[in-house]
Write a protein that holds these residues in place. Structure first.
Motif, PDB file in Angstrom:
ATOM      1  N   ALA A 238       0.845  -1.200   0.000  1.00 13.38           N
ATOM      2  CA  ALA A 238       0.000   0.000   0.000  1.00 13.38           C
ATOM      3  C   ALA A 238       0.881   1.251   0.000  1.00 13.38           C
ATOM      4  O   ALA A 238       0.611   2.217  -0.730  1.00 13.38           O
ATOM      5  CB  ALA A 238      -0.932  -0.018   1.210  1.00 13.38           C
ATOM      6  N   ALA A 239       1.988   1.230   0.790  1.00 19.71           N
ATOM      7  CA  ALA A 239       2.883   2.388   0.840  1.00 19.71           C
ATOM      8  C   ALA A 239       3.536   2.613  -0.520  1.00 19.71           C
ATOM      9  O   ALA A 239       3.650   3.748  -0.996  1.00 19.71           O
ATOM     10  CB  ALA A 239       3.952   2.163   1.916  1.00 19.71           C
TER      11      ALA A 239
ATOM     12  N   ARG B 113       1.074   4.145  -2.880  1.00 20.98           N
ATOM     13  CA  ARG B 113       0.878   5.567  -2.545  1.00 20.98           C
ATOM     14  C   ARG B 113       2.018   6.404  -3.127  1.00 20.98           C
ATOM     15  O   ARG B 113       1.792   7.431  -3.764  1.00 20.98           O
ATOM     16  CB  ARG B 113       0.837   5.715  -1.019  1.00 20.98           C
ATOM     17  CG  ARG B 113      -0.477   6.328  -0.537  1.00 20.98           C
ATOM     18  CD  ARG B 113      -0.565   6.558   0.959  1.00 20.98           C
ATOM     19  NE  ARG B 113       0.438   5.981   1.807  1.00 20.98           N
ATOM     20  CZ  ARG B 113       0.287   4.856   2.524  1.00 20.98           C
ATOM     21  NH1 ARG B 113      -0.852   4.178   2.446  1.00 20.98           N
ATOM     22  NH2 ARG B 113       1.257   4.415   3.297  1.00 20.98           N
ATOM     23  N   LYS B 114       3.241   5.928  -2.934  1.00 20.15           N
ATOM     24  CA  LYS B 114       4.425   6.667  -3.420  1.00 20.15           C
ATOM     25  C   LYS B 114       4.372   6.811  -4.938  1.00 20.15           C
ATOM     26  O   LYS B 114       4.673   7.859  -5.483  1.00 20.15           O
ATOM     27  CB  LYS B 114       5.696   5.892  -3.041  1.00 20.15           C
ATOM     28  CG  LYS B 114       6.281   6.340  -1.728  1.00 20.15           C
ATOM     29  CD  LYS B 114       7.695   5.797  -1.603  1.00 20.15           C
ATOM     30  CE  LYS B 114       8.112   5.749  -0.164  1.00 20.15           C
ATOM     31  NZ  LYS B 114       9.223   4.855   0.077  1.00 20.15           N
TER      32      LYS B 114
ATOM     33  N   ALA C 157       1.763   6.798  -6.825  1.00 23.01           N
ATOM     34  CA  ALA C 157       0.684   7.712  -7.201  1.00 23.01           C
ATOM     35  C   ALA C 157       1.119   9.157  -6.989  1.00 23.01           C
ATOM     36  O   ALA C 157       0.844  10.028  -7.815  1.00 23.01           O
ATOM     37  CB  ALA C 157      -0.567   7.396  -6.388  1.00 23.01           C
ATOM     38  N   GLU C 158       1.867   9.393  -5.880  1.00 23.88           N
ATOM     39  CA  GLU C 158       2.329  10.762  -5.577  1.00 23.88           C
ATOM     40  C   GLU C 158       3.368  11.225  -6.599  1.00 23.88           C
ATOM     41  O   GLU C 158       3.446  12.406  -6.931  1.00 23.88           O
ATOM     42  CB  GLU C 158       2.952  10.799  -4.172  1.00 23.88           C
ATOM     43  CG  GLU C 158       1.893  10.922  -3.077  1.00 23.88           C
ATOM     44  CD  GLU C 158       2.455  10.525  -1.702  1.00 23.88           C
ATOM     45  OE1 GLU C 158       1.632  10.274  -0.814  1.00 23.88           O
ATOM     46  OE2 GLU C 158       3.706  10.457  -1.547  1.00 23.88           O
TER      47      GLU C 158
END
Ligand code: FAQ
Length: 314
Positions: free
Chosen positions: A304-305, A308-309, A311-312
């Motif tokens: 998940a992390a 997220r990274k 996507a950012e």
């Protein structure tokens, strides 16, 4: 401009699709009852594949040869794959996979009774592949024509892989039957223990099956529990004869009038007990699954992390 369809139109479209034997797809409107039934059946099926890795997985480290170990590893890995396909199919109906797993490990959703029996010897690996995968194939080949598209399509590949599972098991049992008397005894003992629980896999008798009538009307199920159980018995008796084992049922007899084998009464009390959580291995199977889920928490967090990274960074 698109006209908005009323609930009645949607329902009619659903009924027509079923009537014409076409597939329901994720984009289609379905009655709530259909969605719930499909999620229940697919989730139970997925949970069965995942919990079903445990009884045979028990023998991977103690397989008698490298060849048997490689085959068993591949089979157990296939079962994980089936579980993942099926969770994905349930997701197309709006179910959440984490929620389904939570329901399994807290005992709020079922999995097949058969996986609550212990695997005491290596012959059990053969008995499971022959009888349990055999029963699964018998039950699931008609599900390739199930009305829900993603489930029916998943079933095609699953059935192909289960055919391989059944063949490797029959070959294993044949090899053991050609071995020593102790090996033959081991096979007979495994068959004695797995025969009746395999018959229970098809579900309760038709008269007590709460879901069959509606599931047949929606073409989710194509045959009743008793029809498939009979088909399995008819298919398996000649295989047992070829193998040289006896099936542990004194009432098992060819009935020329019916064109089927008659068989003795299944112990439905035993099945109810096992489904209610009181089988020989229920607590152990769930505890193991719960532990594996907890042990995997860091993998889910890391994935998940990472997502997220990524996507950012876009
Ligand atoms: N164990 O009204 P019905 C495999 C439940 S194969 C536990 O007749 P339905 C491959 C039933 O869900 C094994 N629960 O239900 C493998 C229902 O629950 P509810 C999995 C059972 O759905 C091989 C209630 O009792 N295969 O994993 C059992 O119309 C080797 C009332 O029953 C599938 O799931 C049972 N034996 O018919 C992996 C196939 N039987 O309503 C590893 C797809 C029934 O209380 C190693 N499923 N129940 O929530 C089906 O075809 C159907 O769901 C049936 C049951 C036929 C199993």
């Amino acid at each position: 401009m698109t006209a908005t369809l009323s609930e009645k139109d949607l329902e009619q479209h659903f009924e027509h699709t079923i009537e014409k034997d076409q597939r329901i797809e994720p984009r289609d409107w379905v009655p709530e009852g259909y969605r719930k039934t499909m999620i229940r059946q697919i989730a139970q099926h997925a949970h069965s594949e995942i919990i079903g890795m445990q009884p045979e997985g028990n023998w991977i480290t103690r397989a008698p040869s490298l060849r048997r170990k490689a085959i068993l590893l591949a089979k157990v890995q296939d079962e994980a794959g089936h579980g993942l396909y099926l969770y994905s199919a349930a997701e197309t109906l709006g179910a959440d996979r984490a929620d389904l797993t939570e329901k399994l490990i807290t005992g709020r959703q079922k999995y097949s009774s058969i996986f609550n029996y212990p695997t005491l010897t290596f012959a059990d690996v053969g008995a499971i592949g022959w009888l349990v995968d055999g029963a699964a194939i018998c039950n699931q080949v008609p599900l390739c024509r199930s009305s829900y598209g993603p489930y029916a399509r998943a079933m095609i590949r699953i059935c192909k892989e289960e055919s391989f599972h059944q063949r490797q098991a029959y070959e294993l049992l044949m090899t053991m039957m050609k071995g020593t008397q102790a090996q033959r005894d081991m096979v007979q003992d495994a068959v004695n223990r797995f025969w009746w629980p395999s018959l229970m896999m098809f579900g309760p008798p038709d008269a007590e099956s709460a879901n069959t009538a509606q599931s047949m009307a929606w073409k989710i199920k194509r045959h009743t529990n008793d029809e498939l159980r009979q088909r399995f018995v008819d298919m398996t008796v000649p295989q047992a004869e070829a193998l040289g084992v006896t099936l542990p049922d004194p009432d098992l007899k060819w009935n020329a009038e019916r064109g089927h084998y008659d068989f003795g009464p299944v112990d439905w009390d035993e099945m109810k007990q096992v489904v209610a959580g009181n089988g020989p291995c229920n607590a152990e199977r769930l505890a193991r699954r719960r532990q594996a889920h907890e042990d995997g928490a860091w993998v889910r967090e890391a994935a998940a992390a990472h997502a997220r990274k990524m996507a950012e960074a876009k």
